[in-house]
Design a protein around this motif. Sequence first.
Motif, PDB file in Angstrom:
ATOM      1  N   LYS A  90       0.834  -1.203   0.000  1.00 49.77           N
ATOM      2  CA  LYS A  90       0.000   0.000   0.000  1.00 49.77           C
ATOM      3  C   LYS A  90       0.869   1.254   0.000  1.00 49.77           C
ATOM      4  CE  LYS A  90      -3.773   2.315   2.393  1.00 49.77           C
ATOM      5  NZ  LYS A  90      -4.588   2.383   3.604  1.00 49.77           N
ATOM      6  N   GLY A  91       1.905   1.266   0.834  1.00 46.41           N
ATOM      7  CA  GLY A  91       2.760   2.446   0.889  1.00 46.41           C
ATOM      8  C   GLY A  91       3.811   2.346   1.973  1.00 46.41           C
ATOM      9  N   CYS A  92       4.549   3.428   2.140  1.00 38.47           N
ATOM     10  CA  CYS A  92       5.648   3.484   3.102  1.00 38.47           C
ATOM     11  C   CYS A  92       5.199   4.186   4.371  1.00 38.47           C
ATOM     12  CB  CYS A  92       6.838   4.234   2.492  1.00 38.47           C
ATOM     13  SG  CYS A  92       8.297   4.239   3.536  1.00 38.47           S
ATOM     14  N   VAL A  93       5.517   3.582   5.514  1.00 37.47           N
ATOM     15  CA  VAL A  93       5.196   4.160   6.815  1.00 37.47           C
ATOM     16  C   VAL A  93       6.375   4.985   7.331  1.00 37.47           C
ATOM     17  CG1 VAL A  93       4.551   3.646   9.215  1.00 37.47           C
ATOM     18  CG2 VAL A  93       3.658   2.226   7.343  1.00 37.47           C
ATOM     19  N   LYS A  94       7.583   4.381   7.304  1.00 39.05           N
ATOM     20  CA  LYS A  94       8.747   5.053   7.886  1.00 39.05           C
ATOM     21  C   LYS A  94      10.039   4.557   7.262  1.00 39.05           C
ATOM     22  CE  LYS A  94      10.810   6.403  12.288  1.00 39.05           C
ATOM     23  NZ  LYS A  94      12.161   5.926  12.411  1.00 39.05           N
ATOM     24  N   LEU A  95      10.970   5.485   7.055  1.00 41.30           N
ATOM     25  CA  LEU A  95      12.331   5.148   6.661  1.00 41.30           C
ATOM     26  C   LEU A  95      13.277   5.658   7.742  1.00 41.30           C
ATOM     27  CD1 LEU A  95      12.565   6.213   2.887  1.00 41.30           C
ATOM     28  CD2 LEU A  95      12.169   3.912   3.794  1.00 41.30           C
ATOM     29  N   THR A  96      14.329   4.909   7.992  1.00 43.69           N
ATOM     30  CA  THR A  96      15.415   5.396   8.839  1.00 43.69           C
ATOM     31  C   THR A  96      16.691   5.329   8.013  1.00 43.69           C
ATOM     32  OG1 THR A  96      14.315   4.529  10.808  1.00 43.69           O
ATOM     33  CG2 THR A  96      16.627   5.152  11.043  1.00 43.69           C
ATOM     34  N   GLY A  97      17.364   6.469   7.896  1.00 46.65           N
ATOM     35  CA  GLY A  97      18.579   6.549   7.100  1.00 46.65           C
ATOM     36  C   GLY A  97      19.792   6.789   7.975  1.00 46.65           C
ATOM     37  N   TYR A  98      20.848   6.036   7.702  1.00 48.94           N
ATOM     38  CA  TYR A  98      22.103   6.144   8.438  1.00 48.94           C
ATOM     39  C   TYR A  98      23.168   6.618   7.452  1.00 48.94           C
ATOM     40  CZ  TYR A  98      19.324   3.172  11.451  1.00 48.94           C
ATOM     41  OH  TYR A  98      18.304   2.670  12.218  1.00 48.94           O
ATOM     42  N   VAL A  99      23.812   7.735   7.772  1.00 47.41           N
ATOM     43  CA  VAL A  99      24.764   8.347   6.867  1.00 47.41           C
ATOM     44  C   VAL A  99      26.166   8.281   7.474  1.00 47.41           C
ATOM     45  CG1 VAL A  99      25.346  10.440   5.583  1.00 47.41           C
ATOM     46  CG2 VAL A  99      22.938   9.912   6.069  1.00 47.41           C
ATOM     47  N   ASN A 100      27.057   7.586   6.790  1.00 49.82           N
ATOM     48  CA  ASN A 100      28.460   7.505   7.195  1.00 49.82           C
ATOM     49  C   ASN A 100      29.074   8.858   6.837  1.00 49.82           C
ATOM     50  OD1 ASN A 100      31.143   6.908   7.621  1.00 49.82           O
ATOM     51  ND2 ASN A 100      31.191   5.147   6.250  1.00 49.82           N
ATOM     52  N   SER A 101      29.121   9.768   7.817  1.00 52.49           N
ATOM     53  CA  SER A 101      29.523  11.129   7.480  1.00 52.49           C
ATOM     54  C   SER A 101      30.616  11.678   8.392  1.00 52.49           C
ATOM     55  CB  SER A 101      28.312  12.064   7.469  1.00 52.49           C
ATOM     56  OG  SER A 101      27.539  11.953   8.634  1.00 52.49           O
ATOM     57  N   ASP A 107      24.285  17.739   6.812  1.00 56.53           N
ATOM     58  CA  ASP A 107      23.167  17.656   5.866  1.00 56.53           C
ATOM     59  C   ASP A 107      22.636  16.236   5.666  1.00 56.53           C
ATOM     60  OD1 ASP A 107      22.739  20.359   5.244  1.00 56.53           O
ATOM     61  OD2 ASP A 107      24.432  20.369   3.848  1.00 56.53           O
ATOM     62  N   GLN A 108      22.600  15.443   6.755  1.00 58.73           N
ATOM     63  CA  GLN A 108      22.080  14.078   6.655  1.00 58.73           C
ATOM     64  C   GLN A 108      20.677  14.025   6.033  1.00 58.73           C
ATOM     65  OE1 GLN A 108      23.700  15.275   9.357  1.00 58.73           O
ATOM     66  NE2 GLN A 108      25.536  14.012   9.323  1.00 58.73           N
ATOM     67  N   PRO A 109      19.753  14.940   6.405  1.00 56.15           N
ATOM     68  CA  PRO A 109      18.426  14.888   5.772  1.00 56.15           C
ATOM     69  C   PRO A 109      18.476  15.015   4.252  1.00 56.15           C
ATOM     70  CG  PRO A 109      18.344  16.221   7.747  1.00 56.15           C
ATOM     71  CD  PRO A 109      19.805  15.932   7.493  1.00 56.15           C
ATOM     72  N   LYS A 110      19.370  15.873   3.738  1.00 58.56           N
ATOM     73  CA  LYS A 110      19.494  16.035   2.282  1.00 58.56           C
ATOM     74  C   LYS A 110      19.983  14.744   1.633  1.00 58.56           C
ATOM     75  CE  LYS A 110      20.273  21.008   2.236  1.00 58.56           C
ATOM     76  NZ  LYS A 110      21.286  22.066   2.095  1.00 58.56           N
ATOM     77  N   ILE A 111      20.846  14.023   2.317  1.00 56.76           N
ATOM     78  CA  ILE A 111      21.332  12.740   1.796  1.00 56.76           C
ATOM     79  C   ILE A 111      20.169  11.757   1.684  1.00 56.76           C
ATOM     80  CG2 ILE A 111      22.820  10.744   2.236  1.00 56.76           C
ATOM     81  CD1 ILE A 111      24.388  13.297   1.487  1.00 56.76           C
ATOM     82  N   ILE A 112      19.411  11.602   2.761  1.00 53.92           N
ATOM     83  CA  ILE A 112      18.335  10.608   2.796  1.00 53.92           C
ATOM     84  C   ILE A 112      17.175  10.993   1.881  1.00 53.92           C
ATOM     85  CG2 ILE A 112      16.785   9.260   4.313  1.00 53.92           C
ATOM     86  CD1 ILE A 112      19.850   8.634   4.501  1.00 53.92           C
ATOM     87  N   ASN A 113      17.098  12.269   1.471  1.00 50.29           N
ATOM     88  CA  ASN A 113      16.107  12.648   0.451  1.00 50.29           C
ATOM     89  C   ASN A 113      16.284  11.815  -0.815  1.00 50.29           C
ATOM     90  OD1 ASN A 113      14.926  14.567   2.065  1.00 50.29           O
ATOM     91  ND2 ASN A 113      15.894  16.317   1.048  1.00 50.29           N
TER      92      ASN A 113
END
Length: 153
Positions: A90-101, A107-113
Amino acid sequence: KRMKPEENLKKFSVNLPNAPDPVGSYVASKIVGGFIYISGQVSFNTDGKLVKGKIGKELSLEQGQEAAKFCALNILAQLKKKCGSLDKVKGCVKLTGYVNSADTFVDQPKIINGASDLISNIFEDEGKHARAAVSVNSLPLGAAVEVDGIFEL
């Protein structure tokens, strides 16, 4: 009328890779109730080569966004492998993004965009999701990005 996710794959010329096997003692996906949980997918590109390195050091913002998109492609591949068709999701509820930075990178949010935009394109309004974008000191195999997800069936 809502387009089906499988139609959107074609519309956006998205070719899904083979779903990668887990690299540890866990399963790639698990269905609980009306939800499917996808384990963290690292930044394997469409050729199966891992995008490695630290964002803000060896890799640029744009390379990080592309790495996050690869994570989302692998999430979609896991969904399709488990469900047979993305149209059953049906769709996506939640994503969790981990950025090796790098320590100074903020700018982790910009990466996970890079991942969020792809998921939203494929599932349209049902692809809009809650999210976290977190900086980490390192990731498995030296990956640049890892993303996990929860989807509604």
